[in-house]
Design an enzyme around this catalytic site. Structure first.
Site, PDB file in Angstrom:
ATOM      1  CG  HIS A  18      16.434  39.170  15.434  1.00 34.11           C
ATOM      2  ND1 HIS A  18      16.546  37.998  14.735  1.00 34.11           N
ATOM      3  CD2 HIS A  18      16.885  40.144  14.593  1.00 34.11           C
ATOM      4  CE1 HIS A  18      17.015  38.249  13.528  1.00 34.11           C
ATOM      5  NE2 HIS A  18      17.240  39.539  13.420  1.00 34.11           N
ATOM      6  CG  HIS A  21      21.121  37.935  15.423  1.00 36.82           C
ATOM      7  ND1 HIS A  21      20.326  39.007  15.733  1.00 36.82           N
ATOM      8  CD2 HIS A  21      21.647  38.203  14.211  1.00 36.82           C
ATOM      9  CE1 HIS A  21      20.361  39.879  14.756  1.00 36.82           C
ATOM     10  NE2 HIS A  21      21.159  39.413  13.808  1.00 36.82           N
ATOM     11  CB  CYS A 126      21.689  48.684  -2.077  1.00 41.13           C
ATOM     12  SG  CYS A 126      20.557  48.412  -0.680  1.00 41.13           S
ATOM     13  CB  CYS A 129      23.177  45.362   0.162  1.00 41.31           C
ATOM     14  SG  CYS A 129      21.536  44.789  -0.164  1.00 41.31           S
ATOM     15  CB  CYS A 144      18.330  47.063  -3.717  1.00 43.16           C
ATOM     16  SG  CYS A 144      18.779  45.800  -2.519  1.00 43.16           S
ATOM     17  CG  HIS A 147      17.511  46.396   1.562  1.00 44.77           C
ATOM     18  ND1 HIS A 147      18.730  45.895   1.200  1.00 44.77           N
ATOM     19  CD2 HIS A 147      17.420  46.268   2.894  1.00 44.77           C
ATOM     20  CE1 HIS A 147      19.372  45.492   2.294  1.00 44.77           C
ATOM     21  NE2 HIS A 147      18.602  45.709   3.327  1.00 44.77           N
ATOM     22  CE  LYS A 297      13.816  39.227   5.459  1.00 46.73           C
ATOM     23  NZ  LYS A 297      14.548  39.797   4.388  1.00 46.73           N
ATOM     24  CE  LYS A 300      13.341  48.856  15.434  1.00 50.69           C
ATOM     25  NZ  LYS A 300      14.454  49.747  15.329  1.00 50.69           N
TER      26      LYS A 300
END
Ligand code: ME8
Length: 644
Positions: A18, A21, A126, A129, A144, A147, A297, A300
């Site tokens: 996406h 990247h 987690c 992670c 965590c 997340h 942020k 998806k």
């Protein structure tokens, strides 16, 4: 001059590439092109990170073996890069043979040096992670911190890397090398992490009883290597370590480019691992911020992930590359919106740069038969342009070399903008009218030579446009191979008499209104007809996969202020901030009866406004005649758990 070697992170293959990247990799590509044009031998590495739990889970979800799944997604990454103008020298995959060998050699070396030991460990694991957390590192609610899900407590025997042993050395190294981690804010973050004493030994194995998709430990076949320990080594396996001369030539000059999300493994795990293996640390860790969409942020489930190729196909590759490098300030977060994109394209590329080329080349066509005129005596205005060209290029080069691409482009644009002003004030059309061909030649030459410098400087950022601009200026095809640093202090490379293009239209203006209408029209197009193979009324599995169904806990339920039938809910989907969902269930449930219930939610429904409040998702219910029931789980699960 020392060679320049740069890496991007190697990306996980659990999801498609996406904007994030694309950004790091385009930035890396531009930096490497820039260093090459500054005369340094350069090497650029990117790749994919293919082991670990996350990948196994994603493969299972797709109904594929991890090997087939990783092959397919890794190919998506490697095939994307040329379409974004990115030219890596090496694309490393952690499932490759040479990489496996490097990881095992590295592990054996650290083991032989006595820095890996076997021990029992209980910790909060987690899966997102892929790491253990200590109590101290968890949030106050025991979640965590990345997340915001409850980690699983796992106790097992494992191998550990004596990372804590290198805490003192690492701190000294960072203090002695102020630009080891840059920009400064991330260096301070790492130093305070080291000062807080949170540096424990690192668990570097996973028992095969739990995970087999990894690289075997060379000293115990019952274990595979922890995915981060494996992945970081790709930075040297990509250079052919342990037995290749590329490594000898490029290490320890290598620089890494990452976003802030993976600061700790790069700033702490990796240098201490290198030290323990008897290798020099890398030169710089360059840390950039995050791209957000409308200050949120990208994720998806929120449906706001930007697909790079959509922008490239609509607006062109170079406008996309320019926007990314211009609108993200190194180290800070950037905001990606189509409005900002169009505004930048229109202001910088169409109005400033495109207009300059179009005006000057059409005047050269009209007044000099599209050939470079000879300059005569330079006046004050020309001396100013030449001085500004030196300053702007000097600033551009030093800032770009420090990864401050936005400020670098801003510095270059001072020249571009001034050249447009110089056109206005020198008024070549008036000189032509007055028959002052001598002064006209000087003015046009000053413009064309300065434009050549601008075009050349932009080659790392906008390679295709730079080539077009240079060819419009009659420069030979390999002009981009000229050293950028030689452009400072020199003026007069463009040869009088060289043929020029008669016109230029580099970046047509985009009308935001028309653009919006066009995208609304395409959104309203009828859906594609289902393939013949599927029976009427059935959907393909791929269609089902588009739905993101999740479990979440209702934290708040209240009457919608403007609608009797609607309730306003806040549901925790394990994303940090609860989701506001507006649901038409007010006739069936009292708000109090809902709070605390775990419910099923369509998490990736496009946000919509319902009577003045935004709803980000949809609550699922079962309808039995006129009675509605919540769809819930038989026992509590972590918020954000997916329904598949
Ligand atoms: O962390 N904005 O892989 P990953 C800017 N495999 N950059 C972003 C971004 C965003 N919103 N989202 C992602 C991993 N990135 C590991 C790395 S390295 C030895 C192992 C970019 O696929 C950014 O470069 O999650 C970030 O650091 C990286 O993608 C994370 O990629």
């Amino acid at each position: 001059m020392l060679p320049y070697s740069l890496t991007t992170p190697i990306y996980y293959v659990n999801a498609k590439p996406h904007l994030g990247h694309a950004y790091t990799t385009i930035l890396g590509d531009s930096l490497v092109r820039f260093q090459r044009m500054m005369g340094r031998r350069s090497f650029f590495v990117t790749g994919t990170d293919e082991h670990g739990d996350k990948i196994v889970q994603a493969a299972e979800k797709a109904g594929q073996t991890p090997a087939a799944f990783t092959d397919a997604i890794s190919r998506e990454f490697s095939e994307l890069w040329p379409r974004l103008g990115v030219q890596p020298d090496r694309f490393v995959r952690t499932t490759g043979k040479a990489h496996k060998k490097a990881v095992q050699t590295f592990l054996q070396r650290v083991y032989d040096n006595g820095d890996i030991y076997f021990g029992e460990y209980g910790g909060h694991y987690c899966f997102g992670c892929e790491r253990f957390y200590t109590e101290k590192e968890l949030t106050e609610e025991g979640l965590c911190p990345q997340h915001l899900v409850k980690p699983e407590y796992i106790s097992e025997k494992n191998y550990f890397f004596r990372m804590s042993k290198y805490q003192g050395w690492l701190k000294e190294h960072i203090l002695a090398n102020p630009d080891f981690i840059r920009p400064e804010r991330y260096r301070s973050e790492v130093l305070s992490l080291l000062d807080s004493g949170a540096l424990e030994d690192l668990c570097i194995s996973r028992p095969k009883s739990r995970l087999t998709w990894g690289i075997d430990l060379p000293f115990d076949e019952n274990y595979v290597c922890y995915v981060w320990f494996d992945a970081l080594i790709s930075y040297i396996s990509a250079l052919g370590w342990p037995d290749n001369s590329t490594f000898e030539a490029l290490w320890p000059g290598e620089e890494h480019l990452v976003a802030k999300d993976i600061l700790k493994p790069h700033a702490i795990f990796w240098p201490t691992m290198l030290k323990a293996a008897g290798l020099e640390p890398y030169r710089h860790l360059n840390v950039h911020g995050y791209w957000l969409t409308r200050d949120t942020k990208m994720s998806k489930s929120l449906g706001n992930v930007v697909a790079p190729l959509e922008y490239v196909d609509t607006y062109g590759l170079d406008a996309f590359r320019y926007f990314l490098l211009r609108d993200m300030h190194f180290g800070s977060d950037g905001n990606f919106t189509e409005e900002a994109f169009i505004a930048r394209l229109n202001a910088d590329l169409a109005n400033d740069l495109g207009n300059l080329f179009s005006r000057v080349l059409s005047m050269a066509a009209k007044f000099c038969h599209s050939t470079v005129p000879a300059p005569a005596e330079y006046g004050e205005a020309e001396s100013y342009v030449r001085e500004l060209a030196d300053t702007a290029l000097g600033n551009f080069q030093s800032l770009f070399g420090e990864v401050r691409t936005s400020s670098a482009l801003e510095a270059l644009w001072e020249l571009v903008r001034h050249l447009n002003k110089y056109v206005d004030s020198a008024a070549p059309w008036a000189l032509a009218k007055a028959g002052d061909t001598v002064r006209l030649g000087t003015v046009l030459y000053t413009l064309l030579e300065s434009m050549r410098k601008v075009a050349l400087s932009l080659a790392p950022v906008m390679p295709e446009t730079a080539a077009t601009m240079l060819s419009q200026l009659g420069c030979p095809g390999d002009e981009e191979k000229r050293l950028l640093k030689d452009e400072i202090g020199s003026f007069g490379l463009l040869m009088p008499g060289t043929p020029l293009a008669a016109a230029s239209n580099l970046f047509p203006r985009v009308d935001p209104e028309k653009k919006r209408a066009a995208s609304q029209q395409s959104a309203a197009k009828p859906a594609k007809v289902a393939p013949e193979s599927s029976a009427p009324g059935n959907i393909e599995y791929a269609d089902f996969q588009k739905l993101e169904l999740k479990i979440g806990t209702i934290l708040v339920a209240e009457q919608h202020p403007n609608a009797d039938k609607l309730l306003r809910l806040e549901i925790d989907l394990g994303e940090g901030t609860p989701r506001q969902i507006i649901s038409g269930i007010a006739r069936h449930f009292s708000p109090e009866s809902l709070v605390g219930k775990q419910v099923a939610v369509v998490a990736n429904l496009a946000p919509r406004m319902l009577r003045g409040l935004e709803s980000k998702g949809m609550l699922l219910t079962a309808a039995d005649g006129d009675t509605l029931r919540l769809i819930t789980v038989e026992a509590p699960v972590a918020d954000g758990s997916s329904i598949a």
